[in-house]
Motif scaffolding. Structure first.
Motif, PDB file in Angstrom:
ATOM      1  N   GLY A   3      50.227  26.208  68.125  1.00 13.13           N
ATOM      2  CA  GLY A   3      51.427  25.581  67.597  1.00 13.13           C
ATOM      3  C   GLY A   3      52.421  26.624  67.117  1.00 13.13           C
ATOM      4  N   LEU A   4      53.707  26.263  67.159  1.00  9.77           N
ATOM      5  CA  LEU A   4      54.787  27.155  66.743  1.00  9.77           C
ATOM      6  C   LEU A   4      55.552  26.536  65.587  1.00  9.77           C
ATOM      7  N   LEU A   5      55.725  27.305  64.508  1.00  6.78           N
ATOM      8  CA  LEU A   5      56.616  26.942  63.410  1.00  6.78           C
ATOM      9  C   LEU A   5      57.850  27.819  63.526  1.00  6.78           C
ATOM     10  N   HIS A   6      59.011  27.207  63.629  1.00  9.85           N
ATOM     11  CA  HIS A   6      60.279  27.901  63.865  1.00  9.85           C
ATOM     12  C   HIS A   6      61.167  27.705  62.643  1.00  9.85           C
ATOM     13  N   LEU A   7      61.491  28.799  61.965  1.00  4.70           N
ATOM     14  CA  LEU A   7      62.336  28.764  60.776  1.00  4.70           C
ATOM     15  C   LEU A   7      63.684  29.397  61.077  1.00  4.70           C
ATOM     16  N   ASP A   8      64.757  28.712  60.720  1.00  4.58           N
ATOM     17  CA  ASP A   8      66.102  29.279  60.787  1.00  4.58           C
ATOM     18  C   ASP A   8      66.638  29.410  59.368  1.00  4.58           C
ATOM     19  N   ALA A   9      67.303  30.551  59.079  1.00  8.38           N
ATOM     20  CA  ALA A   9      67.792  30.777  57.722  1.00  8.38           C
ATOM     21  C   ALA A   9      69.267  31.137  57.655  1.00  8.38           C
ATOM     22  N   SER A  10      69.940  31.268  58.785  1.00  3.64           N
ATOM     23  CA  SER A  10      71.340  31.668  58.757  1.00  3.64           C
ATOM     24  C   SER A  10      72.222  30.556  58.211  1.00  3.64           C
ATOM     25  N   LEU A  42      66.256  26.006  57.246  1.00  2.00           N
ATOM     26  CA  LEU A  42      66.243  26.220  55.804  1.00  2.00           C
ATOM     27  C   LEU A  42      67.640  26.275  55.205  1.00  2.00           C
ATOM     28  N   ALA A  43      68.648  26.514  56.026  1.00  2.00           N
ATOM     29  CA  ALA A  43      70.022  26.518  55.534  1.00  2.00           C
ATOM     30  C   ALA A  43      70.579  25.097  55.472  1.00  2.00           C
ATOM     31  N   ALA A  44      70.342  24.325  56.517  1.00  2.00           N
ATOM     32  CA  ALA A  44      70.855  22.953  56.556  1.00  2.00           C
ATOM     33  C   ALA A  44      70.061  22.025  55.639  1.00  2.00           C
ATOM     34  N   ASP A  45      68.771  22.303  55.486  1.00  2.00           N
ATOM     35  CA  ASP A  45      67.899  21.461  54.656  1.00  2.00           C
ATOM     36  C   ASP A  45      67.074  22.374  53.744  1.00  2.00           C
ATOM     37  N   LEU A  95      52.897  25.535  57.829  1.00  2.00           N
ATOM     38  CA  LEU A  95      52.564  26.949  57.961  1.00  2.00           C
ATOM     39  C   LEU A  95      51.123  27.147  58.401  1.00  2.00           C
ATOM     40  N   LEU A  96      50.202  26.449  57.769  1.00  2.00           N
ATOM     41  CA  LEU A  96      48.788  26.633  58.074  1.00  2.00           C
ATOM     42  C   LEU A  96      48.419  26.107  59.455  1.00  2.00           C
ATOM     43  N   ALA A  97      49.193  25.160  59.974  1.00  2.00           N
ATOM     44  CA  ALA A  97      48.897  24.606  61.294  1.00  2.00           C
ATOM     45  C   ALA A  97      49.408  25.481  62.422  1.00  2.00           C
ATOM     46  N   LYS A 117      63.927  33.046  51.108  1.00  2.00           N
ATOM     47  CA  LYS A 117      63.087  33.484  49.987  1.00  2.00           C
ATOM     48  C   LYS A 117      62.525  32.274  49.236  1.00  2.00           C
ATOM     49  N   ALA A 118      63.306  31.205  49.119  1.00  2.00           N
ATOM     50  CA  ALA A 118      62.813  30.001  48.447  1.00  2.00           C
ATOM     51  C   ALA A 118      61.622  29.417  49.196  1.00  2.00           C
ATOM     52  N   TRP A 119      61.702  29.392  50.528  1.00  2.00           N
ATOM     53  CA  TRP A 119      60.569  28.891  51.323  1.00  2.00           C
ATOM     54  C   TRP A 119      59.357  29.788  51.147  1.00  2.00           C
ATOM     55  N   ILE A 120      59.560  31.100  51.199  1.00  2.00           N
ATOM     56  CA  ILE A 120      58.450  32.034  51.028  1.00  2.00           C
ATOM     57  C   ILE A 120      57.758  31.792  49.691  1.00  2.00           C
ATOM     58  N   ASP A 121      58.536  31.651  48.632  1.00  2.00           N
ATOM     59  CA  ASP A 121      57.940  31.441  47.310  1.00  2.00           C
ATOM     60  C   ASP A 121      57.144  30.139  47.254  1.00  2.00           C
ATOM     61  N   GLN A 122      57.656  29.084  47.879  1.00  2.00           N
ATOM     62  CA  GLN A 122      56.970  27.794  47.821  1.00  2.00           C
ATOM     63  C   GLN A 122      55.610  27.825  48.510  1.00  2.00           C
TER      64      GLN A 122
END
Length: 220
Positions: A3-10, A42-45, A95-97, A117-122
């Protein structure tokens, strides 16, 4: 099935990090038809910053020496902690999946955006391991911060992510793709370096394609 988790932060709806991240995600999905895929913008939501109840959960995990994420809910007690866990749980499950985590981010002011950074901390808890998870980091930078350049020492985005993933999660499979000099398109001071920027983007596209090929079923 991987599985792929795709994060956008711009903060930009169109950006080099988003474009190259999408290039990897599209190629990966074509190579793994039907495989689980989660895209989180992560920017939009944005996810909220951690709060005191979150820190209480971390403290209790350390006290009880709980390192298995499946047992984390055992320490949730108060209404505030339940609210904090309600934020964490879906992020941590995603993340774990994931077998592969794609982080597409710009560098803002020498580091990662606050949304990332907020996502990383959570999702970061004491003595938590992600060993065996593959990370692909696409980090677009307005200037150039390559080794040997004058500003290499203040690059705290892509290198921060690699150091953090290794230092905390024990992740050794981290691939960095860093398109450089994106500000050459808008900053008159950098206008003379546009050709370097364009060459950097071509190199980044080729690097993304190689990573997609390396993640294909025939290569693993």
């Amino acid at each position: 099935m991987p599985g792929l988790l795709h994060l956008d932060a711009s903060a930009r709806s169109t950006s080099f990090s988003r474009r190259l991240g999408a290039r990897f995600a599209d190629g990966w999905r074509a190579a793994h038809p039907g495989a689980p895929y989660v895209h989180r913008d992560l920017a939009a939501d944005p996810v909220p910053f951690v709060d005191e109840a979150w820190t209480e959960l971390c403290d209790e995990l350390m006290r009880r020496r709980i390192t298995d994420p499946r047992r984390y809910p055992e320490v949730v007690q108060t209404p505030a902690q339940r609210a904090a866990w309600a934020v964490v749980a879906p992020l941590l499950d995603e993340l774990l999946a994931a077998d592969v985590v794609l982080v597409a981010t710009p560098m803002y002011n020498f580091t990662v955006p606050a949304a990332l950074k907020a996502w990383i901390d959570q999702v970061t808890f004491p003595r938590m391991s992600l060993a065996g998870t593959r990370f692909v980091v696409v980090c677009a930078r307005g200037g150039t911060y390559l080794p040997g350049t004058p500003r290499a020492a203040v690059e705290h985005a892509a290198e921060f992510l690699r150091d953090f993933l290794d230092g905390h999660f024990g992740v050794t499979d981290v691939e960095l793709v860093t398109p450089e000099l994106t500000n050459a398109l808008v900053d008159p001071v950098l206008a003379g370096r546009r050709a370097e920027h364009e060459a950097s983007v071509v190199d980044a596209e080729a690097a993304v394609d190689r990573l997609v090929a390396a993640c294909s079923p025939a290569a693993v």
